[in-house]
Write a protein that holds these residues in place. Structure first.
Motif, mmCIF file in Angstrom:
data_model
loop_
_atom_site.group_PDB
_atom_site.id
_atom_site.type_symbol
_atom_site.label_atom_id
_atom_site.label_comp_id
_atom_site.label_asym_id
_atom_site.label_seq_id
_atom_site.Cartn_x
_atom_site.Cartn_y
_atom_site.Cartn_z
ATOM 1 N N ALA A 1 -1.519 10.250 -6.120
ATOM 2 C CA ALA A 1 -0.854 11.355 -6.408
ATOM 3 C C ALA A 1 -1.727 12.560 -6.282
ATOM 4 O O ALA A 1 -1.538 13.790 -6.096
ATOM 5 C CB ALA A 1 -0.251 11.411 -7.823
ATOM 6 N N ALA A 2 -3.043 12.208 -6.709
ATOM 7 C CA ALA A 2 -4.176 13.247 -6.745
ATOM 8 C C ALA A 2 -4.383 13.699 -5.511
ATOM 9 O O ALA A 2 -4.689 14.744 -5.083
ATOM 10 C CB ALA A 2 -5.264 12.816 -7.288
ATOM 11 N N VAL A 3 -4.423 12.929 -4.216
ATOM 12 C CA VAL A 3 -4.689 13.224 -3.089
ATOM 13 C C VAL A 3 -3.554 13.993 -2.395
ATOM 14 O O VAL A 3 -3.854 15.042 -1.682
ATOM 15 C CB VAL A 3 -4.887 12.129 -2.131
ATOM 16 C CG1 VAL A 3 -5.096 12.159 -0.640
ATOM 17 C CG2 VAL A 3 -6.383 11.587 -2.418
ATOM 18 N N ASP A 4 -2.269 13.813 -2.622
ATOM 19 C CA ASP A 4 -1.319 14.297 -2.051
ATOM 20 C C ASP A 4 -1.153 15.455 -2.596
ATOM 21 O O ASP A 4 -0.851 16.957 -1.984
ATOM 22 C CB ASP A 4 0.306 13.651 -2.404
ATOM 23 C CG ASP A 4 0.131 12.336 -1.469
ATOM 24 O OD1 ASP A 4 -0.656 12.236 -0.559
ATOM 25 O OD2 ASP A 4 0.883 11.656 -1.813
ATOM 26 N N ALA A 5 -1.514 16.013 -3.806
ATOM 27 C CA ALA A 5 -1.536 17.349 -4.511
ATOM 28 C C ALA A 5 -2.817 18.141 -4.008
ATOM 29 O O ALA A 5 -2.575 19.394 -3.789
ATOM 30 C CB ALA A 5 -1.624 17.289 -6.150
ATOM 31 N N ASP A 6 -3.752 17.600 -3.812
ATOM 32 C CA ASP A 6 -5.018 18.446 -3.388
ATOM 33 C C ASP A 6 -5.899 17.499 -2.885
ATOM 34 O O ASP A 6 -6.754 16.558 -3.500
ATOM 35 C CB ASP A 6 -5.839 19.003 -4.516
ATOM 36 C CG ASP A 6 -6.850 20.046 -3.956
ATOM 37 O OD1 ASP A 6 -7.275 19.977 -2.721
ATOM 38 O OD2 ASP A 6 -7.269 20.720 -4.648
ATOM 39 N N VAL A 7 -6.498 17.310 -1.282
ATOM 40 C CA VAL A 7 -7.120 16.437 -0.799
ATOM 41 C C VAL A 7 -8.652 16.525 -1.349
ATOM 42 O O VAL A 7 -9.403 15.494 -1.397
ATOM 43 C CB VAL A 7 -7.207 16.694 0.664
ATOM 44 C CG1 VAL A 7 -8.159 15.516 1.437
ATOM 45 C CG2 VAL A 7 -5.762 16.380 1.306
ATOM 46 N N GLN B 1 -9.391 9.895 3.110
ATOM 47 C CA GLN B 1 -8.683 9.271 4.149
ATOM 48 C C GLN B 1 -8.059 7.793 4.000
ATOM 49 O O GLN B 1 -7.107 7.745 4.577
ATOM 50 C CB GLN B 1 -9.862 9.416 5.412
ATOM 51 C CG GLN B 1 -9.121 8.932 6.801
ATOM 52 C CD GLN B 1 -10.065 9.206 7.958
ATOM 53 O OE1 GLN B 1 -11.174 9.739 8.026
ATOM 54 N NE2 GLN B 1 -9.530 8.853 9.243
ATOM 55 N N PRO B 2 -8.862 6.930 3.324
ATOM 56 C CA PRO B 2 -8.309 5.576 3.208
ATOM 57 C C PRO B 2 -6.894 5.798 2.669
ATOM 58 O O PRO B 2 -6.029 4.909 2.802
ATOM 59 C CB PRO B 2 -9.542 4.790 2.588
ATOM 60 C CG PRO B 2 -10.668 5.458 2.839
ATOM 61 C CD PRO B 2 -10.267 6.981 3.022
ATOM 62 N N ASP C 1 0.990 -4.968 0.685
ATOM 63 C CA ASP C 1 -0.175 -3.544 0.386
ATOM 64 C C ASP C 1 -1.705 -4.118 0.602
ATOM 65 O O ASP C 1 -2.456 -3.069 0.940
ATOM 66 C CB ASP C 1 0.130 -3.499 -1.214
ATOM 67 C CG ASP C 1 1.371 -2.690 -1.371
ATOM 68 O OD1 ASP C 1 2.023 -2.129 -0.419
ATOM 69 O OD2 ASP C 1 1.746 -2.680 -2.549
ATOM 70 N N ALA C 2 -2.028 -5.206 0.367
ATOM 71 C CA ALA C 2 -3.471 -5.691 0.660
ATOM 72 C C ALA C 2 -3.872 -5.739 1.928
ATOM 73 O O ALA C 2 -4.854 -5.068 2.438
ATOM 74 C CB ALA C 2 -3.721 -7.148 0.062
ATOM 75 N N GLU C 3 -2.899 -6.027 2.966
ATOM 76 C CA GLU C 3 -3.120 -5.913 4.251
ATOM 77 C C GLU C 3 -3.042 -4.487 4.721
ATOM 78 O O GLU C 3 -4.069 -3.940 5.371
ATOM 79 C CB GLU C 3 -1.991 -6.510 5.165
ATOM 80 C CG GLU C 3 -2.120 -8.123 5.125
ATOM 81 C CD GLU C 3 -1.046 -8.798 5.807
ATOM 82 O OE1 GLU C 3 -1.159 -9.764 6.290
ATOM 83 O OE2 GLU C 3 0.121 -8.103 5.511
ATOM 84 N N ALA C 4 -2.548 -3.555 4.053
ATOM 85 C CA ALA C 4 -2.495 -2.315 4.291
ATOM 86 C C ALA C 4 -3.567 -1.496 3.924
ATOM 87 O O ALA C 4 -4.108 -0.811 4.825
ATOM 88 C CB ALA C 4 -1.150 -1.615 3.730
ATOM 89 N N ALA C 5 -4.282 -2.100 2.941
ATOM 90 C CA ALA C 5 -5.400 -1.285 2.326
ATOM 91 C C ALA C 5 -6.607 -1.514 3.554
ATOM 92 O O ALA C 5 -7.346 -0.659 3.788
ATOM 93 C CB ALA C 5 -6.015 -1.917 0.968
ATOM 94 N N VAL C 6 -6.531 -2.774 4.102
ATOM 95 C CA VAL C 6 -7.433 -3.437 5.017
ATOM 96 C C VAL C 6 -7.334 -2.193 6.459
ATOM 97 O O VAL C 6 -8.532 -1.821 6.697
ATOM 98 C CB VAL C 6 -7.483 -4.671 5.368
ATOM 99 C CG1 VAL C 6 -8.232 -5.010 6.730
ATOM 100 C CG2 VAL C 6 -7.886 -5.512 4.433
ATOM 101 N N ILE C 7 -6.159 -2.335 6.949
ATOM 102 C CA ILE C 7 -5.830 -1.479 7.945
ATOM 103 C C ILE C 7 -6.231 0.082 7.702
ATOM 104 O O ILE C 7 -6.999 0.814 8.484
ATOM 105 C CB ILE C 7 -4.263 -1.413 8.334
ATOM 106 C CG1 ILE C 7 -3.963 -2.917 8.774
ATOM 107 C CG2 ILE C 7 -4.167 -0.522 9.422
ATOM 108 C CD1 ILE C 7 -2.586 -2.897 8.929
ATOM 109 N N ALA C 8 -6.033 0.408 6.593
ATOM 110 C CA ALA C 8 -6.381 1.908 6.240
ATOM 111 C C ALA C 8 -7.979 2.258 6.299
ATOM 112 O O ALA C 8 -8.527 3.115 6.624
ATOM 113 C CB ALA C 8 -6.011 2.269 4.783
#
Length: 541
Positions: free
Chosen positions: A387-393, A116-117, A133-140
């Motif tokens: 890439a791994a998550v997009d291929a298979d959660v 999910q993150p 990107d750093a702020e996007a990580a906190v939001i995620a």
């Protein structure tokens, strides 16, 4: 107990409810098995049709439950005890917390704590192109905390508290229908009561099947990473058969022994997993990220609680919030009854603070460490997790362990321990769920017949297998969202029933010391009911 049959194969069970529930589950299994693709398309169509309604309906319902539970924990009824006045809790605090967390979110958080993150990091309506990107990580991380935090536990805690209050304070059977006794009176014994408990069973079996399906897919992914076993439906079916066999055998031993010991075992395994991530992961980053994301979550909680899709025009809320609130609601009869069974003797204040805050705190730490490790790899170590998550959660957790740069043997050992942890969480959830379903179908018997526990272990296995065959993750999500809608109506009725009963608790002193419980006028609606109540001191049988 409510309408137990005294002889035959349904002895100790409610025959009518058991037949309807079995017919519903087995009929669903047959239809999905024969018309898998059509069934998957139908469930997706139902989900799509419900989304516009649920995007505001679930928001309001979950928001109300959150504020309602906080009020119960700090308001005028906070010293009311789930049991007799002066009664001590049945379990120690550690055993209580480990059991409610393991049965509540153990499997789901293992599946989504990394996935999910990472998925939220890629796209969500709370960030724009100007966000770093750093702020996007906190939001995620904040959004992941939101779907696994205090809002969801408000759903579980309300259903659990309502059932525990009527069962332990008013000596009614431990079922959902008992909460509606102030509204329906003696009619809870008949078809109205049966209908309420059947809706609870309906939500429970699909909620459990969804969780088991996710866990099985993740175990399959782990076995592929560690042992090189290829993904296959046959392997997933074999896993679910083994897990459910062990879980069904475990549930026969009861809560006090089998479920408690298994819950404490995977609780310690979870602590070991958390310590491993903290020590072998990017420690400073993980501590800082968890603290900052927690603060962001607290600051934005009100905004996120009332967020709707209207102003953003995306499908984010339908894909995430609607699914998660539906999943929590579908699971709430199962988890609620289980938490109720282990919470006897606690005050409303102890119960609310414990169930709302302790599991939420554990969840934030877990997601902060596991999800934070994945985000760190994506931000500072060349990526690969997206890439791994997009291929298979389902591979997210094991891809993160692989990307930590550990010695190959250590990485393999850790992955095996995580597979073991997933399996123990699956067994804990499955055996608790099997016990809850049979308790509902037996009219509230805390020790339903062993034969029917075994039977429902088989039924849950078949349903999970059918949903996996019908389309995997998306079909599981659609099924649980649809199953939760009818029970959400029951939840609203339960709020009314609990408020009406608590109204009589206003006579209790503020310090919680009471000499006797007040007379509950809602228990006796007329002279005939009064006569019946005096003849049966323990409430409806």
């Amino acid at each position: 107990m409510y309408n137990q049959t005294q002889q035959g194969i349904f002895k100790g069970m409610n025959r009518a409810m058991s037949c309807i529930a079995l017919g519903m589950v087995l009929g669903t299994v047959v239809l999905i098995s024969l018309f898998g693709e059509a069934s998957a398309q139908l469930m997706q169509a139902v989900r799509t049709g419900l989304n516009p309604l649920l995007e505001w309906y679930y928001v309001l319902l979950v928001a109300f439950l959150l504020f309602f539970m906080i009020w119960l924990g700090v308001g005028r009824y906070k010293n009311v005890r789930l049991g007799a006045d002066g009664e001590s809790p049945e379990f120690t605090f550690f055993s209580w917390v480990s059991m409610l967390f393991a049965a509540g979110t153990g499997v789901g958080i293992l599946f989504w704590s990394v996935a999910q993150p990472i998925l939220q990091f890629q796209a969500n309506p709370f960030m724009d192109a100007s966000v770093s990107d750093a702020e996007a990580a906190v939001i995620a991380m904040r959004l992941s905390f939101f779907h696994w935090g205090i809002n969801g536990w408000a759903i579980f805690s309300f259903v659990a508290l309502a059932m525990a209050y009527f069962a332990f304070r008013h000596d009614l059977p431990l079922t959902v229908r008992s909460v509606l006794y102030p509204l329906l009176g003696e009619r809870v014994r008949g078809r109205w009561g049966d209908a309420v408990d059947l809706l609870a069973v309906f939500g429970t079996v699909f909620g459990i099947a969804t969780t088991l399906g996710l866990g099985v897919q993740q175990m399959n992914a782990g076995l592929r990473e560690v042992l090189g076993w290829a993904d296959s439906v046959q392997l997933q079916l074999a896993i679910i058969v083994v897990i459910m066999t062990l879980a069904t055998l475990s549930v026969v031993s009861g809560v006090a022994r089998g479920v408690r010991l298994l819950s404490e075992a995977n609780f310690w395994l979870s602590i070991a997993a958390v310590l491993f991530m903290l020590l072998f992961g990017p420690t400073q980053y993980l501590i800082g990220m968890t603290i900052e994301a927690t603060g962001d979550y607290i600051q934005q909680l009100l905004r996120m609680t009332f967020h709707t899709n209207v102003t953003h025009g995306s499908d984010w809320q339908a894909e995430w919030t609607v699914f998660f609130w539906g999943w929590w609601l579908a699971w709430s009869p199962f988890v609620g009854m289980f938490i109720a069974r282990i919470s006897r003797g606690r005050t409303l204040r102890e119960f609310v603070m414990g169930v709302l805050l302790v599991p939420t705190g554990i969840t934030l730490i877990w997601i902060g460490l596991f999800g934070g490790t994945a985000l760190y790899q994506e931000l500072f170590q060349g990526g690969g997790i997206i890439a791994a998550v997009d291929a298979d959660v389902s591979t997210a957790l094991f891809a993160t362990v692989k990307g930590m740069g550990l010695h190959p043997l250590l990485a393999q050992f850790v992955s095996l321990m995580l597979i073991l942890l997933i399996s123990t969480y699956l067994m804990t959830s499955a055996n608790a769920g099997t016990l809850v379903v049979t308790t509902l179908l037996s009219g509230g018997d805390a020790e339903p017949p062993v034969a029917h526990r075994l039977l429902w272990g088989v039924c849950l296995t078949l349903l999970t297998a059918a949903l996996l065959l019908a389309g995997g993750l998306h079909t599981l999500q659609a099924a649980v969202i649809a199953a939760a809608v009818p029970f959400s109506v029951v939840v609203m009725a339960m709020i009314w029933g609990l408020l009406r009963a608590l109204h009589e608790e206003r006579f209790s002193p503020r310090d919680g010391a009471r000499s006797a419980a007040p007379v509950e006028p809602w228990m006796v609606e007329d002279a005939q009911d009064a006569q019946a109540a005096s003849a049966t001191q323990e409430g409806p049988a």
